[in-house]
Scaffold this active site. Sequence first.
Site, PDB file in Angstrom:
ATOM      1  N   THR B 146      -7.804  -4.531  -5.479  1.00  0.00           N
ATOM      2  CA  THR B 146      -6.842  -4.518  -4.360  1.00  0.00           C
ATOM      3  C   THR B 146      -7.615  -4.077  -3.113  1.00  0.00           C
ATOM      4  O   THR B 146      -8.262  -4.890  -2.478  1.00  0.00           O
ATOM      5  CB  THR B 146      -5.637  -3.592  -4.652  1.00  0.00           C
ATOM      6  OG1 THR B 146      -6.103  -2.307  -5.031  1.00  0.00           O
ATOM      7  CG2 THR B 146      -4.776  -4.175  -5.737  1.00  0.00           C
ATOM      8  N   LYS B 168     -10.020  -1.222 -11.911  1.00  0.00           N
ATOM      9  CA  LYS B 168      -9.732  -1.344 -10.478  1.00  0.00           C
ATOM     10  C   LYS B 168      -8.970  -0.099 -10.056  1.00  0.00           C
ATOM     11  O   LYS B 168      -8.331   0.559 -10.879  1.00  0.00           O
ATOM     12  CB  LYS B 168      -8.920  -2.587 -10.155  1.00  0.00           C
ATOM     13  CG  LYS B 168      -7.491  -2.636 -10.617  1.00  0.00           C
ATOM     14  CD  LYS B 168      -6.448  -1.873  -9.868  1.00  0.00           C
ATOM     15  CE  LYS B 168      -6.544  -2.012  -8.376  1.00  0.00           C
ATOM     16  NZ  LYS B 168      -5.471  -1.164  -7.730  1.00  0.00           N
ATOM     17  N   THR B 179      -3.786   4.469  -9.824  1.00  0.00           N
ATOM     18  CA  THR B 179      -3.457   3.033  -9.819  1.00  0.00           C
ATOM     19  C   THR B 179      -4.696   2.362 -10.074  1.00  0.00           C
ATOM     20  O   THR B 179      -5.445   2.077  -9.189  1.00  0.00           O
ATOM     21  CB  THR B 179      -2.988   2.389  -8.547  1.00  0.00           C
ATOM     22  OG1 THR B 179      -1.662   2.684  -8.402  1.00  0.00           O
ATOM     23  CG2 THR B 179      -2.989   0.849  -8.601  1.00  0.00           C
ATOM     24  N   GLU B 259     -10.372   4.878  -1.440  1.00  0.00           N
ATOM     25  CA  GLU B 259      -9.995   4.406  -0.107  1.00  0.00           C
ATOM     26  C   GLU B 259     -10.485   5.316   1.018  1.00  0.00           C
ATOM     27  O   GLU B 259     -10.087   6.472   1.115  1.00  0.00           O
ATOM     28  CB  GLU B 259      -8.476   4.306  -0.010  1.00  0.00           C
ATOM     29  CG  GLU B 259      -7.947   3.016  -0.592  1.00  0.00           C
ATOM     30  CD  GLU B 259      -6.431   2.931  -0.538  1.00  0.00           C
ATOM     31  OE1 GLU B 259      -5.787   3.899  -0.136  1.00  0.00           O
ATOM     32  OE2 GLU B 259      -5.924   1.858  -0.907  1.00  0.00           O
ATOM     33  N   ASN B 378      -4.017   3.578   4.709  1.00  0.00           N
ATOM     34  CA  ASN B 378      -2.728   3.838   4.089  1.00  0.00           C
ATOM     35  C   ASN B 378      -1.568   3.890   5.061  1.00  0.00           C
ATOM     36  O   ASN B 378      -0.420   4.027   4.653  1.00  0.00           O
ATOM     37  CB  ASN B 378      -2.819   5.118   3.256  1.00  0.00           C
ATOM     38  CG  ASN B 378      -3.625   4.856   2.002  1.00  0.00           C
ATOM     39  OD1 ASN B 378      -3.263   4.012   1.200  1.00  0.00           O
ATOM     40  ND2 ASN B 378      -4.743   5.547   1.873  1.00  0.00           N
TER      41      ASN B 378
END
Lengths: 383, 383
Positions: B146, B168, B179, B259, B378
């Site tokens: 993602t 992932k 996640t 991230e 985000n």
Amino acid sequence: MSVTAARGFRAAGVTAGLKASGRPDVALVVNDGPEHAAAAVFTSNRVEAAPVTWSRQVLADGRVDAVVLNSGGANACTGPEGFLDTHRTAEQVADRLDVSAGDVVVCSTGLIGERLPMDRLGAGIDDAAGRLSADGGALAAEAIMTTDTRSKQAAVTRDGWTVGGMAKGAGMLAPALATMLVVLTTDARVEADVLDRALRAATAQSFDRIDSDGCQSTNDTVVLLANGASEVAPGEDELAAALTQVCQDLARQLIGDAEGAHHDIRIEVVGAADEDDALEVGRSVARNNLFKCAVFGNDPNWGRVLAAVGTSAATFDPYRLDVAINGVQVCRAMGVGEPRELVDLTPREVHVLVDLHAGDAAATIWTNDLTHDYVHENSAYST
Amino acid sequence: MSVTAARGFRAAGVTAGLKASGRPDVALVVNDGPEHAAAAVFTSNRVEAAPVTWSRQVLADGRVDAVVLNSGGANACTGPEGFLDTHRTAEQVADRLDVSAGDVVVCSTGLIGERLPMDRLGAGIDDAAGRLSADGGALAAEAIMTTDTRSKQAAVTRDGWTVGGMAKGAGMLAPALATMLVVLTTDARVEADVLDRALRAATAQSFDRIDSDGCQSTNDTVVLLANGASEVAPGEDELAAALTQVCQDLARQLIGDAEGAHHDIRIEVVGAADEDDALEVGRSVARNNLFKCAVFGNDPNWGRVLAAVGTSAATFDPYRLDVAINGVQVCRAMGVGEPRELVDLTPREVHVLVDLHAGDAAATIWTNDLTHDYVHENSAYST
């Protein structure tokens, strides 16, 4: 509208040079009596700063004559030397005011892990003691600011008696208090045990329900002084109600000035089996970085609310969860509700309503969004 | 080095148009036998996505023939219709592979609260089924990304048998999984109950010890397939050790690509009374936004480590706490140690060592710093 709003209190705020910015950094609040009752609540962080350790002992007998506060240094994690610094600070205040050091509360805020420059602090205390005044509340409130952009003051007057207060704290706001120094004063006549209960009732409904960034400080202190100068003895409920009003006013000001925040988020949890469940769910949402980033981006990403609720242990059936954001029912029964595009997140205040459909209890937690400014302020604080 | 490293597994990754970016978004992993043992662990989030609900049932009999994964949509909080979408997905895979839908695990990742475009997903499954290959692991790993910037793969080979895998996950990494979709394969011969125990042992020492941002997803799935194609039956400890090695490799890759992160932070807690205490303290530090911002700013603000440790309920005397950052003992006995200026935080990897002086247990949690890029990614994810 300040810590000197009630009769029989004087205060001062001066610049001692503890802050590199050259802004005021030492405050003093004095209770001139006739009574000297006091109550306080402190951080529940087990790593507590020297002034917290000191002030807990001061409160043990329920009498406080003065509160000295400094910004520009937390005096936390400074070892036995740091504790001696706090002790010396109280001794000096006691000497200037002709009271006992054991009746002087000390509060510090700023960087952890650095000794205070005691020569400057000492000169500041002398200066403040010479400037004490019944009009000094506003200056005192200014002197306790750290990254606050404005001072926080509040007061309410009832039938012949007053509660006033000041607060500082812009980061580290978390349940069970924040880096948050709060001094409250009242001229009501109150027994020390009643004062303690009323203060705990008020903080539980105010400072304990704000959570800016989930981080709890080593220095949190809320101290309340009562001198009976009004000669009015309110009932406990009446006192608690007035205190709660002042504390909620100050708590709301803290959230409204939290570090780097662009939104104040009111998370209202309803339909809970009990109040503890509602609080747990509210805090879980308040601490979800992904949701807080989404609010910063004006993005009504309700899936992140659900994901946060789902990590709590509260009683509910996930398949019955409803979520509304700013009045738009974006999620019904854990499924898609109204289109998220209908939500307008441009106002500063955001209302998130979570219905657990598990009972009749409710609670509200306030938090802030997670922004570039928060990261900026907190990545460059000690350097 | 991939999910097809072990014998008897084929995989594919294709572009079905689920992602706006036009990148690959549907992956298929097939176990060609002879055995079809399987084990899995799922998110403990009570708000779980439809594919998680489905796949829990698939695992009930310990047999899995295939795993289908999509990025571009989490199929979470999509109501009964979303569950039917998952069911249809499994049915279609079963039809193409001539297996039972009840033996097809489904994994989804992406935005919560949106239905999947089933026509595109269906075409993607057909495409993937036609491209299955023993060399398809790398393409499958790419199709599950993602916000990942690179695919994650790992494998180890023991005496005649292999464990391989792909993962992932770049945000929402938290204890008890992230996640995070992970597919592991082995050609070892293993009973289903042994497989389950070995997988739980491996995830407890790997994915359960990374916590990028404290947020737990609705879709986390780690599934392990074993086919016995090597005809080697390793002992349980040997299997668990190999699995742990692959899982730790993948977990480290996840943290390294979290991230917006600029630093990977290894929080090592020693001197704990027991391992649970060490984990609790490590997680408390890993979730402290103020400390994570400081690391982003290359600021060794050790007071924030102490403040985080102090909020835990672990057994320790706060006045004995030691903290070292990148080898510099900045805090001794809750007091000031070596000068913080000696700490070099410019390398990507940061080592925080907390000594509780309360026993002999230890544990390590990995996390990331909190950065402008995290906030940026985000705050603009669903819009």
